[in-house]
Write an enzyme that holds these catalytic residues in place. Structure first.
Site, mmCIF file in Angstrom:
data_model
loop_
_atom_site.group_PDB
_atom_site.id
_atom_site.type_symbol
_atom_site.label_atom_id
_atom_site.label_comp_id
_atom_site.label_asym_id
_atom_site.label_seq_id
_atom_site.Cartn_x
_atom_site.Cartn_y
_atom_site.Cartn_z
ATOM 1 N N GLY A 1 6.173 -6.459 -0.437
ATOM 2 C CA GLY A 1 5.438 -6.295 0.806
ATOM 3 C C GLY A 1 6.216 -6.729 2.203
ATOM 4 O O GLY A 1 7.674 -6.473 2.151
ATOM 5 N N SER A 2 5.632 -7.127 3.077
ATOM 6 C CA SER A 2 6.663 -7.204 4.434
ATOM 7 C C SER A 2 7.307 -8.561 4.408
ATOM 8 O O SER A 2 7.183 -9.344 3.751
ATOM 9 C CB SER A 2 5.491 -7.258 5.629
ATOM 10 O OG SER A 2 4.442 -8.269 5.345
ATOM 11 N N CYS B 1 10.120 1.955 1.630
ATOM 12 C CA CYS B 1 10.860 0.847 2.091
ATOM 13 C C CYS B 1 12.384 1.218 2.166
ATOM 14 O O CYS B 1 13.103 0.455 2.949
ATOM 15 C CB CYS B 1 10.568 -0.357 0.853
ATOM 16 S SG CYS B 1 10.962 0.288 -0.742
ATOM 17 N N GLU C 1 10.388 -8.182 -2.721
ATOM 18 C CA GLU C 1 11.077 -7.134 -2.292
ATOM 19 C C GLU C 1 10.423 -6.786 -1.044
ATOM 20 O O GLU C 1 9.176 -6.317 -0.751
ATOM 21 C CB GLU C 1 10.409 -5.855 -3.314
ATOM 22 C CG GLU C 1 11.176 -6.185 -4.796
ATOM 23 C CD GLU C 1 12.713 -6.098 -4.586
ATOM 24 O OE1 GLU C 1 13.249 -5.328 -3.872
ATOM 25 O OE2 GLU C 1 13.334 -6.999 -5.249
ATOM 26 N N LEU C 2 11.218 -6.753 0.089
ATOM 27 C CA LEU C 2 10.556 -6.701 1.439
ATOM 28 C C LEU C 2 11.043 -5.479 2.260
ATOM 29 O O LEU C 2 11.467 -4.459 1.691
ATOM 30 C CB LEU C 2 10.902 -8.200 2.300
ATOM 31 C CG LEU C 2 10.492 -9.308 1.546
ATOM 32 C CD1 LEU C 2 11.166 -10.560 2.094
ATOM 33 C CD2 LEU C 2 9.368 -9.343 0.959
ATOM 34 N N GLU D 1 11.487 -2.693 11.564
ATOM 35 C CA GLU D 1 10.935 -1.696 10.571
ATOM 36 C C GLU D 1 9.911 -0.717 11.298
ATOM 37 O O GLU D 1 8.934 -1.343 11.817
ATOM 38 C CB GLU D 1 10.505 -2.239 9.437
ATOM 39 C CG GLU D 1 10.214 -1.352 8.450
ATOM 40 C CD GLU D 1 9.565 -1.936 6.908
ATOM 41 O OE1 GLU D 1 10.148 -1.775 5.997
ATOM 42 O OE2 GLU D 1 8.632 -2.905 6.892
ATOM 43 N N LYS E 1 -2.624 -8.482 -7.681
ATOM 44 C CA LYS E 1 -3.554 -8.290 -6.672
ATOM 45 C C LYS E 1 -2.831 -7.210 -5.835
ATOM 46 O O LYS E 1 -1.820 -7.295 -5.021
ATOM 47 C CB LYS E 1 -3.289 -9.783 -5.858
ATOM 48 C CG LYS E 1 -4.392 -10.081 -5.032
ATOM 49 C CD LYS E 1 -4.825 -9.010 -3.784
ATOM 50 C CE LYS E 1 -3.903 -9.226 -2.800
ATOM 51 N NZ LYS E 1 -4.196 -8.234 -1.737
ATOM 52 N N PRO E 2 -3.419 -6.109 -5.926
ATOM 53 C CA PRO E 2 -3.126 -4.945 -5.067
ATOM 54 C C PRO E 2 -3.231 -4.960 -3.585
ATOM 55 O O PRO E 2 -4.120 -5.931 -3.315
ATOM 56 C CB PRO E 2 -3.971 -3.967 -5.670
ATOM 57 C CG PRO E 2 -5.159 -4.433 -6.304
ATOM 58 C CD PRO E 2 -4.709 -5.885 -6.488
ATOM 59 N N TRP F 1 0.841 -1.178 -0.108
ATOM 60 C CA TRP F 1 0.029 -0.094 -0.095
ATOM 61 C C TRP F 1 0.893 1.397 0.245
ATOM 62 O O TRP F 1 0.234 2.466 -0.163
ATOM 63 C CB TRP F 1 -0.791 0.060 1.323
ATOM 64 C CG TRP F 1 -0.270 -0.358 2.602
ATOM 65 C CD1 TRP F 1 -0.380 -1.637 3.122
ATOM 66 C CD2 TRP F 1 0.440 0.301 3.480
ATOM 67 N NE1 TRP F 1 0.185 -1.581 4.267
ATOM 68 C CE2 TRP F 1 0.949 -0.458 4.533
ATOM 69 C CE3 TRP F 1 1.065 1.815 3.355
ATOM 70 C CZ2 TRP F 1 1.602 0.011 5.522
ATOM 71 C CZ3 TRP F 1 1.878 2.241 4.380
ATOM 72 C CH2 TRP F 1 2.122 1.425 5.539
ATOM 73 N N ASN F 2 2.284 1.184 0.107
ATOM 74 C CA ASN F 2 2.753 2.603 0.296
ATOM 75 C C ASN F 2 3.123 3.387 -0.880
ATOM 76 O O ASN F 2 3.399 4.230 -0.877
ATOM 77 C CB ASN F 2 4.148 2.331 1.084
ATOM 78 C CG ASN F 2 5.207 1.187 0.667
ATOM 79 O OD1 ASN F 2 4.835 0.496 -0.022
ATOM 80 N ND2 ASN F 2 6.405 1.606 0.861
HETATM 81 P P1 NAD Z 1 2.107 -7.136 3.376
HETATM 82 O O1 NAD Z 1 3.080 -8.100 3.473
HETATM 83 O O2 NAD Z 1 0.973 -7.029 4.236
HETATM 84 O O3 NAD Z 1 1.232 -7.084 2.148
HETATM 85 C C1 NAD Z 1 1.472 -6.945 0.899
HETATM 86 C C2 NAD Z 1 0.777 -7.774 -0.244
HETATM 87 O O4 NAD Z 1 0.629 -9.016 0.161
HETATM 88 C C3 NAD Z 1 -0.766 -7.179 -0.104
HETATM 89 O O5 NAD Z 1 -1.498 -7.044 -1.353
HETATM 90 C C4 NAD Z 1 -1.451 -8.276 0.790
HETATM 91 O O6 NAD Z 1 -3.032 -8.243 0.597
HETATM 92 C C5 NAD Z 1 -0.668 -9.643 0.285
HETATM 93 N N1 NAD Z 1 -0.624 -10.787 0.983
HETATM 94 C C6 NAD Z 1 -0.728 -10.661 2.550
HETATM 95 N N2 NAD Z 1 -0.925 -12.160 2.693
HETATM 96 C C7 NAD Z 1 -0.590 -12.900 1.634
HETATM 97 C C8 NAD Z 1 -0.322 -14.293 1.167
HETATM 98 N N3 NAD Z 1 -0.342 -15.207 2.477
HETATM 99 N N4 NAD Z 1 -0.081 -14.678 0.219
HETATM 100 C C9 NAD Z 1 -0.039 -13.895 -0.743
HETATM 101 N N5 NAD Z 1 -0.279 -12.459 -0.724
HETATM 102 C C10 NAD Z 1 -0.563 -12.023 0.368
HETATM 103 O O7 NAD Z 1 2.848 -5.801 3.214
HETATM 104 P P2 NAD Z 1 2.085 -4.382 3.265
HETATM 105 O O8 NAD Z 1 1.973 -3.845 4.756
HETATM 106 O O9 NAD Z 1 1.166 -3.892 2.307
HETATM 107 O O10 NAD Z 1 3.571 -3.342 2.864
HETATM 108 C C11 NAD Z 1 4.483 -2.571 3.615
HETATM 109 C C12 NAD Z 1 5.654 -3.392 3.475
HETATM 110 O O11 NAD Z 1 6.162 -3.700 2.269
HETATM 111 C C13 NAD Z 1 6.812 -2.896 4.341
HETATM 112 O O12 NAD Z 1 7.536 -3.911 4.936
HETATM 113 C C14 NAD Z 1 7.686 -2.372 3.366
HETATM 114 O O13 NAD Z 1 9.216 -2.190 3.551
HETATM 115 C C15 NAD Z 1 7.692 -3.234 2.074
HETATM 116 N N6 NAD Z 1 7.913 -2.886 0.923
HETATM 117 C C16 NAD Z 1 9.095 -3.172 0.223
HETATM 118 C C17 NAD Z 1 9.519 -2.530 -0.942
HETATM 119 C C18 NAD Z 1 10.795 -3.027 -1.627
HETATM 120 O O14 NAD Z 1 10.818 -2.734 -2.777
HETATM 121 N N7 NAD Z 1 11.579 -3.829 -0.919
HETATM 122 C C19 NAD Z 1 8.950 -1.473 -1.580
HETATM 123 C C20 NAD Z 1 7.515 -1.134 -0.965
HETATM 124 C C21 NAD Z 1 7.166 -1.825 0.351
#
Ligand code: NAD
Length: 511
Positions: A224-225, A280, A246-247, A376, A173-174, A149-150
C-alpha cells in the site's frame, strides 16, 4: 461522488457501498469486520493451519494446481469483477490479474518444494569435525495480508500462494475500494477444495486492517501507500511482529543517447499509462539525453495521441480507480503547470466521460521543484525532462525519497546493466517497462521510502517461514564437549589452540 461511501450504521456494524469508477453506479456493499470478527477469523485460521502444515509439499502443490484450474476456467468471473470495480480495460485485467496470478501459482507450486527443502550446510573450522548443521523452513502460522486497490487479484494471489506453499494460513484484508475481487478469489480457493478457513477474507477499511495487525497473526504482508506503511510498521513493531512493506514509488526512466527511440517511446507511454498509471512500478519520471530529446518527445506525443479512452468496448486507458487518487493527479498537474511545465497532450479530466477519467497526458519542462517529479502521482502522465547526459540522468533518478524500481533504455545492454547497477532502487529493467513483480525468480522490494523487506522469489518465499538451524553431532563424533570444570591447564590449552588455528596465515587458510 465518492467511490467508497459509509452507509447508515446498524448498531456497531459499519457498512460501506462501492461504486464503479467508470459508471459511478453502485456495484456492491460490504460490512467492515470489527476487531472481534477479525480475531475470530484468525483463530479459525490457526486451527486450519495446524493440519495444513502437516501436509507434504506435493499435497500443497496439488492443491495449488487445482487453484490454477479454477483461475483458468473462471477467468471471466475475475475479469468482470476487476473491470467493474476498477474501470480498467479487459486486456489489463487479463494480463495483469489473471495471467500474472496463474504464472505465480504455477511457479510456486512447482518450485517451493526445492526452495524450502531442508538444507545441509557444511560448517567451517574445527566445528566441522564434530558437528552438522541443517536449516529447516518452518511455517510461521497465520499470515495477515493487507492489500491495495491497484492490482486487487494479483497482489493478493501472489503472496497468498507463497504463504500457503510454506505451510501457513492467510487472513486477508483487501482494499475497501476493491472488495469484489477478493470475494472472487475466496470463491476460487473454495472451488479448488482447500481446507475450510485456510484462506479467509475480512472486508473493511483501515480500521479492519489495523485490527488484523492486533489480532494475533504471526506476520503481516502489507502492500500500500507509504503513509499507511509507516502506521503498519509502528503497529507491528509494538507487537514485535515480522512484516514486509511494499510501498509507493516514483520510478525513473533513463533514455540514453543510443536508445532505440521507437521502443523507448512505446515503453514510456505504456509504463506511464498502463493501469491508468496506478502501477507501483509505473514510469513516473522520464530523463532523456538532449541529443535524442526532440525525436523522443515527438514519438511519445504521437503514440499518446493514439490512445483510446472509454468506459466500454475496446479502449487502452481506463478510469482512475477512485476519487482521492484523481484529486492527487489533478493537484500534481496544477502544481507543475503553475511552475512552468508544458502540456503537450491531455492535461486534465476527460469530461466527455461520466466516470473518473484523466486524459493520457504528456508534459515537458518539468523539474524537481514540482510534486509531479517528486511525489507519487499514480496517473496516466508521461513527464519528460531533458538532461545533458547519462550521468545527469542517474543523479536525478537517485534524487528521490522513493526507491522502488526504474528502467534504462540503450542499445548497449552491458552499459544498460552498468547504469542500472548505479540506480538506488529495489530493481531495474533494461529496455522494457518494469516487469520485476511478474518475474517470480526475482526478489521484489523497494528501498528508501518504497518499502522494507523483499517479497517473491526464493527470498520472498522463505520470508513466510522461520529458518531454523538444527545443530547436531556428526555420526560417531559426539564425544567431544568442552566446558566444566574450568582449569588453568584447560585455559592454557585453549590459548595454544587459538595460536595454532589463527596465529599464521597458513593456519587461518587451513581452518
Ligand atoms: P493504502 O495505504 O491507502 O491502503 C492499503 C491497504 O491498507 C488497504 O487495504 C487499506 O484499507 C489498509 N489500511 C489503511 N489504513 C490502515 C491501517 N492503519 N492499518 C492497517 N491497514 C490499513 O494504499 P492504496 O491507496 O490502497 O494503494 C496504493 C498504494 O499502494 C500506492 O502508493 C502504490 O504505489 C502502492 N503499491 C505498492 C506496491 C508494491 O509492491 N510496492 C504494489 C501495489 C501498490
Amino acid at each position: 461522488m465518492a467511490i467508497v461511501e459509509a452507509l447508515e450504521t446498524e448498531g456497531s456494524r459499519r457498512r460501506m457501498q462501492v461504486r464503479s469508477p467508470a459508471s459511478l453506479e453502485p456495484i456492491g456493499e460490504f460490512e467492515c469486520a470489527d476487531a472481534d470478527q477479525v480475531r475470530a477469523a484468525v483463530e479459525r485460521a490457526r486451527v486450519a493451519q495446524r493440519e495444513w502444515a502437516t501436509r507434504s509439499f506435493d499435497e500443497r502443490s496439488e492443491m495449488l494446481m487445482r487453484l490454477l484450474d479454477q483461475f483458468v476456467k473462471r477467468q471471466d468471473e475475475i475479469i468482470d469483477a476487476v473491470v467493474a470495480e476498477t474501470g480498467k480495460p479487459r486486456t489489463e485485467a487479463i494480463g495483469m490479474e489473471v495471467f500474472s496470478s496463474c504464472d505465480a501459482i504455477s511457479y510456486y507450486a512447482k518450485h517451493a518444494k526445492e526452495i524450502l527443502a531442508p538444507q545441509k550446510r557444511k560448517l567451517h573450522g574445527v566445528m566441522r569435525l564434530t558437528k552438522s548443521l541443517r536449516v529447516i523452513y518452518q511455517p510461521l502460522g497465520v499470515v495477515g495480508l493487507i492489500t491495495p486497490w491497484n492490482g486487487p487479484v494479483v497482489l493478493a494471489a501472489t503472496p497468498l500462494v507463497q504463504a500457503l506453499m510454506a505451510g501457513n494460513a492467510v487472513v486477508h484484508k483487501p482494499s475497501e475500494v476493491t472488495p469484489l475481487s477478493a470475494l472472487v478469489l475466496a470463491s476460487l480457493v473454495e472451488g479448488a477444495g482447500f481446507p475450510k478457513h485456510l484462506y479467509q477474507v475480512v472486508q473493511g477499511d483501515g480500521a479492519s486492517g489495523a485490527a488484523l495487525i492486533e489480532s494475533g497473526v504471526d506476520k503481516i504482508a502489507f502492500t500500500g501507500s507509504v503513509a499507511t506503511g509507516r502506521k503498519v510498521a509502528e503497529a507491528c513493531a509494538r507487537r514485535l511482529l515480522p512484516f514486509t512493506l511494499e510501498l509507493g514509488g516514483k520510478d525513473a526512466m533513463i533514455v540514453c543517447a543510443d536508445a532505440d527511440l521507437d521502443r523507448a517511446a512505446h515503453g514510456a507511454v505504456l509504463g506511464s499509462c498502463m493501469n491508468t498509471g496506478h502501477y507501483c512500478c509505473g514510469t513516473e519520471r522520464v530523463y532523456v539525453v538532449e541529443s535524442v530529446y526532440d525525436a523522443f518527445v515527438e514519438k511519445v506525443v504521437a503514440r499518446t495521441k493514439q490512445l483510446r479512452q472509454a468506459d466500454c468496448g475496446e479502449f487502452d486507458v481506463g478510469s482512475v480507480f477512485w476519487d482521492p487518487q484523481l484529486d492527487i493527479i489533478e493537484s500534481h498537474m496544477a502544481d507543475a503547470v503553475a511552475k512552468g511545465a508544458r502540456v503537450l497532450v491531455g492535461g486534465g479530466r476527460n469530461s466527455a466521460l461520466k466516470g473518473l477519467y484523466f486524459e493520457p497526458t504528456v508534459v515537458t519542462e518539468v523539474d524537481h521543484d514540482m510534486d509531479l517529479m517528486t511525489k507519487e502521482t499514480f496517473g496516466p502522465i508521461v513527464a519528460i525532462k531533458k538532461v545533458r547526459d547519462e550521468e545527469e540522468a542517474i543523479r536525478l533518478a537517485n534524487d528521490s525519497e522513493y526507491g522502488l524500481s526504474g528502467t534504462v533504455w540503450t542499445t548497449d545492454t552491458e552499459r544498460g546493466i552498468e547504469i542500472a547497477s548505479r540506480i538506488h532502487t529495489g530493481g531495474v529493467c533494461v529496455n522494457d517497462m518494469t516487469l520485476t513483480y511478474g518475474v517470480p525468480e526475482a526478489p521484489f522490494g523497494g528501498r528508501k521510502n518504497s518499502g522494507l523487506g523483499q517479497v517473491n522469489g526464493p527470498e520472498g518465499l522463505r520470508g513466510y517461514c522461520h529458518a531454523q538451524p538444527i545443530i547436531a553431532d556428526r555420526k560417531g563424533k559426539g564425544n567431544i564437549q568442552g566446558g566444566y570444570p574450568y582449569t588453568r591447564k584447560a585455559e592454557d590449552g585453549m590459548q595454544k589452540f587459538i595460536r595454532l588455528l589463527f596465529g599464521t596465515r597458513l593456519a587461518r587458510w587451513l581452518s
